[in-house]
Design a protein around this motif. Sequence first.
Motif, PDB file in Angstrom:
ATOM      1  N   PRO A   8       0.834  -1.218   0.000  1.00  0.00           N
ATOM      2  CA  PRO A   8       0.000   0.000   0.000  1.00  0.00           C
ATOM      3  C   PRO A   8       0.865   1.263   0.000  1.00  0.00           C
ATOM      4  O   PRO A   8       1.913   1.281   0.652  1.00  0.00           O
ATOM      5  N   THR A   9       0.421   2.270  -0.726  1.00  0.00           N
ATOM      6  CA  THR A   9       1.200   3.514  -0.739  1.00  0.00           C
ATOM      7  C   THR A   9       0.287   4.720  -0.834  1.00  0.00           C
ATOM      8  O   THR A   9      -0.803   4.656  -1.408  1.00  0.00           O
ATOM      9  N   LEU A  10       0.780   5.821  -0.258  1.00  0.00           N
ATOM     10  CA  LEU A  10       0.045   7.087  -0.328  1.00  0.00           C
ATOM     11  C   LEU A  10       0.443   7.866  -1.579  1.00  0.00           C
ATOM     12  O   LEU A  10      -0.250   8.804  -1.967  1.00  0.00           O
ATOM     13  N   ASP A  11       1.543   7.456  -2.175  1.00  0.00           N
ATOM     14  CA  ASP A  11       2.063   8.247  -3.293  1.00  0.00           C
ATOM     15  C   ASP A  11       1.121   8.209  -4.479  1.00  0.00           C
ATOM     16  O   ASP A  11       0.719   7.137  -4.928  1.00  0.00           O
ATOM     17  N   THR A 602      -1.144  15.076   0.829  1.00  0.00           N
ATOM     18  CA  THR A 602      -2.169  16.035   1.218  1.00  0.00           C
ATOM     19  C   THR A 602      -2.773  15.713   2.574  1.00  0.00           C
ATOM     20  O   THR A 602      -2.976  16.594   3.408  1.00  0.00           O
ATOM     21  N   ASP A 603      -3.068  14.449   2.800  1.00  0.00           N
ATOM     22  CA  ASP A 603      -3.716  14.091   4.059  1.00  0.00           C
ATOM     23  C   ASP A 603      -2.873  14.493   5.265  1.00  0.00           C
ATOM     24  O   ASP A 603      -3.396  14.887   6.295  1.00  0.00           O
ATOM     25  N   ALA A 604      -1.565  14.392   5.104  1.00  0.00           N
ATOM     26  CA  ALA A 604      -0.673  14.745   6.205  1.00  0.00           C
ATOM     27  C   ALA A 604      -0.775  16.233   6.512  1.00  0.00           C
ATOM     28  O   ALA A 604      -0.779  16.645   7.671  1.00  0.00           O
ATOM     29  N   VAL A 605      -0.874  17.046   5.450  1.00  0.00           N
ATOM     30  CA  VAL A 605      -0.991  18.486   5.642  1.00  0.00           C
ATOM     31  C   VAL A 605      -2.356  18.812   6.248  1.00  0.00           C
ATOM     32  O   VAL A 605      -2.475  19.650   7.146  1.00  0.00           O
ATOM     33  N   ARG A 606      -3.367  18.124   5.783  1.00  0.00           N
ATOM     34  CA  ARG A 606      -4.702  18.317   6.357  1.00  0.00           C
ATOM     35  C   ARG A 606      -4.736  17.900   7.820  1.00  0.00           C
ATOM     36  O   ARG A 606      -5.441  18.498   8.631  1.00  0.00           O
ATOM     37  N   LEU A 631      -0.081   8.380  10.281  1.00  0.00           N
ATOM     38  CA  LEU A 631      -1.458   7.959  10.520  1.00  0.00           C
ATOM     39  C   LEU A 631      -2.096   7.436   9.231  1.00  0.00           C
ATOM     40  O   LEU A 631      -2.714   6.363   9.211  1.00  0.00           O
ATOM     41  N   ALA A 632      -1.929   8.194   8.153  1.00  0.00           N
ATOM     42  CA  ALA A 632      -2.524   7.792   6.872  1.00  0.00           C
ATOM     43  C   ALA A 632      -1.925   6.463   6.407  1.00  0.00           C
ATOM     44  O   ALA A 632      -2.629   5.574   5.919  1.00  0.00           O
ATOM     45  N   ASN A 633      -0.626   6.346   6.579  1.00  0.00           N
ATOM     46  CA  ASN A 633       0.076   5.133   6.175  1.00  0.00           C
ATOM     47  C   ASN A 633      -0.414   3.930   6.994  1.00  0.00           C
ATOM     48  O   ASN A 633      -0.647   2.840   6.463  1.00  0.00           O
ATOM     49  N   LEU A 743      -8.904  12.896   6.499  1.00  0.00           N
ATOM     50  CA  LEU A 743      -7.967  12.274   5.561  1.00  0.00           C
ATOM     51  C   LEU A 743      -8.743  11.711   4.366  1.00  0.00           C
ATOM     52  O   LEU A 743      -8.878  10.495   4.225  1.00  0.00           O
ATOM     53  N   PRO A 744      -9.249  12.593   3.509  1.00  0.00           N
ATOM     54  CA  PRO A 744     -10.157  12.107   2.460  1.00  0.00           C
ATOM     55  C   PRO A 744      -9.500  11.163   1.459  1.00  0.00           C
ATOM     56  O   PRO A 744     -10.164  10.305   0.902  1.00  0.00           O
ATOM     57  N   PHE A 745      -8.191  11.324   1.268  1.00  0.00           N
ATOM     58  CA  PHE A 745      -7.541  10.507   0.244  1.00  0.00           C
ATOM     59  C   PHE A 745      -7.226   9.104   0.769  1.00  0.00           C
ATOM     60  O   PHE A 745      -7.565   8.107   0.139  1.00  0.00           O
ATOM     61  N   ALA A 746      -6.566   9.029   1.909  1.00  0.00           N
ATOM     62  CA  ALA A 746      -6.186   7.717   2.438  1.00  0.00           C
ATOM     63  C   ALA A 746      -7.428   6.889   2.781  1.00  0.00           C
ATOM     64  O   ALA A 746      -7.460   5.679   2.533  1.00  0.00           O
ATOM     65  N   THR A 747      -8.451   7.533   3.338  1.00  0.00           N
ATOM     66  CA  THR A 747      -9.646   6.762   3.680  1.00  0.00           C
ATOM     67  C   THR A 747     -10.334   6.262   2.415  1.00  0.00           C
ATOM     68  O   THR A 747     -10.819   5.135   2.377  1.00  0.00           O
TER      69      THR A 747
END
Length: 854
Positions: A8-11, A602-606, A631-633, A743-747
């Motif tokens: 899994p990746t956030l990139d 983005t989620d990290a900045v949010r 957290l997102a990771n 965290l709209p993207f990771a979720t």
Amino acid sequence: MANIPDKPTLDGIESHWVAQWDADGTYRFDASVPREQVFSIDTPPPTVSGSLHMGHVFSYTHTDTIARFQRMRGKAVFYPMGWDDNGLPTERRVQNYYGVRCDPSQHYVEGFEPPFRGDPPKNHHAIPVSRPNFLELCDELVELDEQVFEELFKRLGLSVDWSHHYATIDERSRRASQRAFLRNVARDEAYSQEAPTLWDIDFRTAVAQAEMEDRERPGAYHKIPFARTDGPPGESGTIEIDTTRPELLAACVALVAHPDDERYQPHFGTTVTVPLYGQQVEIRAHELAQPDKGTGIAMICTFGDTTDVTWWRELNLPLRAIIGRDGRMLPDAPDDVDADAYASIAGLTVKQAQKAVVEQLDEQGLLIGEPRPVQHPVKFYERGDRPLEIVTSRQWYIRNGGRDPELRAALVARGAEVTWHPGHMQHRYDNWVEGLNGDWLVSRQRFFGVPIPIWYPLDDVGEPRYDEPLIPDEADLPIDPSTDAPAGYSEDQRGQPGGFVGDPDILDTWATSSLTPQIAGGWEEPGDLFERVFPMDMRPQGHDIIRTWLFSTMTRSHHEFGCAPWRHAALSGWILDPDRKKMAKSKGNVVTPMELFEKYGTDAVRYWASSGRPGVDTAYSEDQMKVGRKLANKLLNVTKFVLQFGAPSDDRSLDDGVTDPIDRSMLAKLDAVVVEATEAFEAFDYARALERTEAFFWWFCDNYVELVKGRTYDESRSEAADSAKRALRAALSTVQRLLAPILPFATEEAWSWWHDTSVHGAPWPTPLTADGTFGDPGLADVPIEVLTRVRRAKTEAKRSQRAVVDSLVITAPPEVHAALETGRADLVDAGSIHDLEVLDGAELGVEVTLAADT
RNA sequence: GGGCGCAUAGCUCAGUUGGCUAGAGCGCUUCCCUUACAAGGAAGAUGUCGGGGGUUCGAGUCCCUCUGCGCCCACCA
């Protein structure tokens, strides 16, 4: 259903999901639902000609978390975006980009082509264009700017419905602005008046009270003797005054002292002669004079400051204006002022005049002692470089309670109709309204903006008749009186005696942005959008513009609708440097939002933005962004882990299927978190919701998951494994939804691995079962505490967490034995424990015997 | 001068109507490649809850007061 990735990746998830949401219309506003099912947001329109900085990221994220929460709660969220392109910053930007300047005396040119598009050479002389042409260029440039902004806001994950957007200079805004203003005029809520006005000599425009600020400037007291006209000669016959503005001696119209000041009581009503200029002025009494300032007696000039205006008005003094609109001394001496003496300063700037006057006083022995330097606050236009002067001019005002206690009280009461977040921000509003000392000046002597939609008839000698303004029909709006002719007149009568003239001024930019609910909501436009969204639910904004944007919006809504324009006002704090100073835009080393999105996601900045409590100034912290990224990771990884076990073997309800008390205990804990997070979001406290959810989530990953891992793997105990799988999946679903607003993207990414639809359209979680059914939320904590102590023993022995425990002896009070027995199997798995024994004891204790190192 | 806010670990901050031994993250120290995650994990140390007084069985929390910092407004001869 997409497959679970191996790694899994956030990139790169941002661009994927932005495109997907666009394609799916995930955030489209459903304009068919009734008002009760709508949550409407009066989005702050950012200034397009600037650039977006971390302050925007911070506060817009806050709003977005609320929007997402409300959407998941089932509301149709009206979340438009506006662009503020009205006013000086855009005027400058259009000038510099196209090499033109706005000149309303020019005629409109069809199909005009500007000399440049971007970067005119330095020696280029801006060519004058008509206001309509200038507006066209503005529209063109704003479109470019908007694209950049829109891209960034999308990347930030704002769940804005981009089909609802406006610009404060676009046609719809001009129409709304002019219509609202004309209605104010018709109801006598707006009026024009010739009066002393604060004036910026560089911008050559009047300035409103709300746009002034104080700046400390060096000055000097000059002590000057005024000879008593009918008094004895010599020292006893002079009155000494202290002034920081000796250049205004020619504008002196009186001296003033406090009525109770015994030193000056004998002189009230007598006259003195003004040094150098010879005019006779009376000594008057007024409460605003301060006995302890200077010599206790002041000279009143027309006008040195706002107190002069008050004195001038209340004491019915004559007018001796000497400062022109360009900040230079007027060419002609005022009445009763020695013309020869005045001639020596005519045409000088204020600064030059002061120098000249001081020299003259000195030469004539009229300066007592040396000037005494002081630092004192001086009024400036917030965008200006030189102090404001006060000149007399005709201006338009909107009544705001500054001159009417009844209206003021009504506006304070309107403020009380709004729920403020945080609550203490209401004090700032009250404070401002109660301290107003004049109506709202809305006319500006600039060229670019919404024109004041009024003409004046000219009399036989070509003088405007201001008391009989010519008003356009609402159906014709927007109009530009510099190019449109009023009904009943033709263009060739412009400026002719018996003809007409357009009001040359424009409306203050706040006069238009005070109408954002009306503009965004389509007030008086075709369709029924407005009644579905107004009054709006939420006004998000910075606390620094309570006195401007918030108050002016309130005023317009009060006049037009007799209600507050929103139900909630959510005030964001500022971003502070790590050293706790307000983060300065001018600082070169400030990082751009896009760099941070790329660096941390983005989620990290949010996450960082969401950790700033409502209304609280918050330090810029990349450390917080790192935590957010973790957290997102973690969310992605734990999702992968839970989903890999597959679904439980049947679809029993949670209450039936989650049989293990440890699992039930975890769900009970989660239910409490759901309740807390929901309450927090309903109170606009995204930070609290995040904190509670996050605390649970880490506990869930570090403790619960670790504890039940082994059981979930264990195919020999399918009932027990199923219980864990059910509980894990239920918790995962709940946590993903609780974190979705932040965290709209990771979720969304994690959600997509096991759902076909967006998490952002999923229902907000409610407690999984009725209160209490899951039993004691603390039950799981007992085995977890034991597990923690086992881990500690391994760490202290410098052994791997995998090290086998030969024997674990737990001493525990009898009341927790049941909990330990319940968790026995999980504990044995998680701790790699061979032999576990539970003994009675007063306190919890563990004795760990590790197997020999292999 | 008026109003508002803040003060808790080295740092950033939680701690809601008073209630077990004051918490989290970062940073720091130690250990661990463990089949969800090494961009990771486990564990550890760290506090005059700004000072003083009061109410209370009990105060980080409520009241008074002082100090320091920040913001808004007013004054600004």
